[in-house]
Design an enzyme around this catalytic site. Structure first.
Site, PDB file in Angstrom:
ATOM      1  N   GLU A   1       1.018  -6.345   7.577  1.00  0.00           N
ATOM      2  CA  GLU A   1       2.351  -6.191   6.990  1.00  0.00           C
ATOM      3  C   GLU A   1       3.306  -5.515   7.976  1.00  0.00           C
ATOM      4  O   GLU A   1       4.439  -5.961   8.191  1.00  0.00           O
ATOM      5  CB  GLU A   1       2.282  -5.325   5.715  1.00  0.00           C
TER       6      GLU A   1
ATOM      7  N   GLY B   1      -4.961   8.092   6.910  1.00  0.00           N
ATOM      8  CA  GLY B   1      -3.629   7.522   6.668  1.00  0.00           C
ATOM      9  C   GLY B   1      -2.896   8.215   5.524  1.00  0.00           C
ATOM     10  O   GLY B   1      -1.724   8.580   5.646  1.00  0.00           O
TER      11      GLY B   1
ATOM     12  N   GLU C   1      -6.935   5.923  -3.641  1.00  0.00           N
ATOM     13  CA  GLU C   1      -7.601   5.397  -2.438  1.00  0.00           C
ATOM     14  C   GLU C   1      -8.705   6.371  -1.999  1.00  0.00           C
ATOM     15  O   GLU C   1      -9.696   5.971  -1.392  1.00  0.00           O
ATOM     16  CB  GLU C   1      -6.589   5.168  -1.298  1.00  0.00           C
TER      17      GLU C   1
ATOM     18  N   LYS D   1      -8.043  -8.168   2.334  1.00  0.00           N
ATOM     19  CA  LYS D   1      -7.470  -8.456   3.664  1.00  0.00           C
ATOM     20  C   LYS D   1      -8.187  -9.633   4.296  1.00  0.00           C
ATOM     21  O   LYS D   1      -7.566 -10.553   4.834  1.00  0.00           O
ATOM     22  CB  LYS D   1      -7.657  -7.245   4.584  1.00  0.00           C
TER      23      LYS D   1
HETATM   24  O1  F6P Z   1      -4.458   0.650   2.546  1.00  0.00           O
HETATM   25  C1  F6P Z   1      -5.351   0.751   3.615  1.00  0.00           C
HETATM   26  C2  F6P Z   1      -4.772   1.527   4.738  1.00  0.00           C
HETATM   27  O2  F6P Z   1      -5.703   1.583   5.761  1.00  0.00           O
HETATM   28  C3  F6P Z   1      -4.339   2.942   4.325  1.00  0.00           C
HETATM   29  O3  F6P Z   1      -5.369   3.830   4.264  1.00  0.00           O
HETATM   30  C4  F6P Z   1      -3.310   3.241   5.348  1.00  0.00           C
HETATM   31  O4  F6P Z   1      -2.516   4.309   4.974  1.00  0.00           O
HETATM   32  C5  F6P Z   1      -2.567   1.917   5.392  1.00  0.00           C
HETATM   33  O5  F6P Z   1      -3.583   0.937   5.251  1.00  0.00           O
HETATM   34  C6  F6P Z   1      -1.755   1.668   6.628  1.00  0.00           C
HETATM   35  O6  F6P Z   1      -2.552   1.695   7.775  1.00  0.00           O
HETATM   36  P1  F6P Z   1      -1.916   1.827   9.216  1.00  0.00           P
HETATM   37  O7  F6P Z   1      -1.204   3.128   9.292  1.00  0.00           O
HETATM   38  O8  F6P Z   1      -3.058   1.747  10.176  1.00  0.00           O
HETATM   39  O9  F6P Z   1      -0.943   0.688   9.396  1.00  0.00           O
END
Ligand code: F6P
Length: 552
Positions: free
Chosen positions: A217, A272, A358, A517
């Site tokens: 995304e 995260g 989460e 995913k």
């Molecule tokens: O939702 C899964 C996840 O890995 C979260 O834990 C994290 O905050 C989010 O995706 C975004 O991940 P990144 O900062 O690596 O883009």
């Protein structure tokens, strides 16, 4: 080093004692508990780091609290807490330490990971953030055409979005008047398109925030934003002045085309959903300034010190966690509501959803065995008083038990007329109503006083009865300052930690995000007719319908 496997939760002596205790007090009404114990409110209250917690409106007695604290001890909460603060790799499935608390340590503290004092590294990044944010906020940082920055667009998702977004909203009174903050997270092109309509390229700074820098995304949005910027400003060279990155992955940042001189780093021991204290908080620091960002960190650190040192019985996050366990595991409550009576906390429940769900939405123990008890609740909420006119009906008179946290500041940043008195009155009234309820006799008397009688009155009585005995916590703060917000967030982080420790689950991984995913990656080329796949008949028919019926 792995700790020895813990005995099953339900075989711990305190668990068994709580099961018996629950049977004995499940039907006791809080009205009665208050009526027979004048000292209850005073005894069931705690204060730390600018947060005052009244937890007296819970279905508990001194015995309940004693047994719950015993459960925490038997479950090894104190040991796991010490191991987390020490920097041991308690996130075993990812082989990582869990050290978001190190991000808010003052300079001079020492936390050693792999032979390095990480507090020094943390402060080195904070200094870089300070230099950068001051130059943007003062107008010294110029865009490609010489304009200063007026819009900041954070591109990130999950922990790289929710924390900064929530905190920027919560701290609006401290925001730079010349900066407008925007957050794009959804891969739905509408999110980016609508945001780009509200900014002009020459005065816009994009922050690409991704711990891994591989999140579909975020990278899709970042590529779209970069193409737009280059088109608007007519040169690839513009990227250097309009894009910065926040990540742990310098290689991917470079591959995207952002100079790593414009990258702010953090570390794999920052999860995260625990990352707003790291460089992921860059939008917060840009918006409210570094002094306020440091206050946010300091507030969280004060709560950390409380969590680390206060006895379990007098420990705010521990008490919140234990009450949650009490309702989830003994009363069968499936959800928990967070009800901030503060408009500026309107994204706080959304932020907490990731933090809590989460972290504790897990079904196997740290050793990999399926649990035979409930783990994390469904967390949800909306700011009061809006919720009152939407879903509170169910909390008051529905068939489900919905414990909730009411959070309210004594002083408003916007003391207009009587608004804040009304807000406070509503908040306190709700917790009283949930606790007391209204008996049939009270309903009858009220209807009679209103002139009603006979069969009509009796027909209405059952609808007017509130069972009450519905638990809530009230968190009062003086004012929503950066330090108070920091402490409030840390309160919930540690609550989640304690619950995960009791449930013996790993609160710091998130494998549950992966399957969707993986499947999306497989379906994506199928939607464009570039590949075929094998699916159940529903998914296959939906893919086919999307592939053949979409017009663009
Ligand atoms: O939702 C899964 C996840 O890995 C979260 O834990 C994290 O905050 C989010 O995706 C975004 O991940 P990144 O900062 O690596 O883009």
């Amino acid at each position: 080093m792995n700790a020895p496997a813990r005995p099953d939760l339900t075989s711990l002596p305190a668990w068994r004692a709580l099961t018996e205790h629950h049977a004995a007090i499940a039907e006791v009404h809080m009205r009665e508990l208050f009526a027979t114990d004048p000292g209850r409110a005073g005894r069931y209250a705690l204060e730390a780091a600018g947060l005052f917690l009244d937890y007296s409106k819970n279905r508990i007695t001194d015995d309940t609290l004693r047994l719950l604290a015993q459960l925490a001890r038997e479950a090894g909460v104190e040991d796991l807490r010490a191991r987390m603060f020490r920097g041991e790799a308690i996130n075993a499935t990812e082989g990582r330490a869990v050290l978001h608390t190190a991000l808010r340590r003052p300079r001079g503290d020492v936390v050693v990971v792999d032979g390095e004092n990480v507090v020094e590294a943390v402060h080195a990044v904070l200094e870089r953030i300070e230099t950068f944010t001051e130059s943007v906020r003062s107008g010294a940082w110029r865009g490609h055409t010489g304009e200063s920055i007026r819009h900041v667009v954070n591109i990130g998702i999950g922990g790289s979005d929710l924390g900064p977004l929530m905190a920027c909203e919560a701290l609006r009174p401290y925001g730079h008047p010349g900066l407008t903050m925007h957050f794009v997270s959804n891969v739905d092109g509408t999110h980016m398109a609508e945001t780009l309509k509200r900014v002009d390229a020459a005065s816009t700074l994009f922050i690409v925030a991704s711990k891994t820098f591989t999140t579909q995304e975020t990278l899709t949005n970042a590529h779209t934003a970069r193409a737009w910027l280059v088109e608007q400003l007519g040169s690839d060279a513009a990227v250097a002045k309009h894009f910065v990155a926040v990540s742990t992955n310098a290689r991917e940042v470079g591959a995207f085309g952002i100079d790593t001189a414009n990258m702010f780093g953090f570390w794999d021991w920052v999860g995260g959903r625990y990352s707003l204290w790291s460089a992921i908080g860059l939008p917060i620091a840009l918006y409210v300034g570094m002094a306020n960002f440091r206050e946010l960190l300091a507030g969280a650190n004060t709560l950390d010190r409380h969590f680390e040192s206060a006895p379990l019985e007098a420990n705010l996050p521990v008490i919140l966690a234990l009450l949650g366990v009490w309702y989830s595991n003994f009363f069968g409550a499936a959800t928990h509501a967070v009800l901030p009576y503060d408009q500026s906390l309107h994204r706080f429940p959304a932020y907490l959803q990731q933090l809590d769900m989460e972290s504790n939405g897990k079904r196997v123990t740290r050793e990999g065995a399926a649990v035979d008890y409930a783990t994390g609740p469904v967390l949800w909420g909306e700011p009061g008083t809006n919720g009152q006119h939407a879903f509170y009906q169910l909390i008051h008179q529905g068939t489900r038990l919905v414990p909730g946290d009411f959070i309210v500041p004594l002083d408003s940043h916007h003391p207009i007329g009587r608004h804040h008195t009304l807000l406070l009155a509503n908040c306190l009234a709700q917790t009283e109503a949930l606790m007391r309820g209204k008996t049939a006799d009270e309903a009858r008397a009220e209807l009679a006083a209103g002139g009603m009688s006979g069969a009509a009155l009796e027909a209405l009585v059952p609808h007017k009865v509130f069972p009450g005995n519905r638990p809530s916590n009230t968190v009062l703060v003086q004012k929503l300052t950066p330090a108070v917000l920091g402490a409030l967030i840390a309160l919930y982080e540690h609550k989640v930690f304690v619950q995960g420790a009791i449930w013996n689950i790993n609160s710091f991984d998130q494998w549950g995000v992966e399957l969707g995913k993986q499947l999306a990656k497989a379906i994506e080329p199928e939607l464009e007719g570039r590949a075929g796949g094998s699916h159940d008949s529903s998914t296959a028919a939906l893919i086919e319908r999307v592939r053949t019926r979409r017009s663009a």
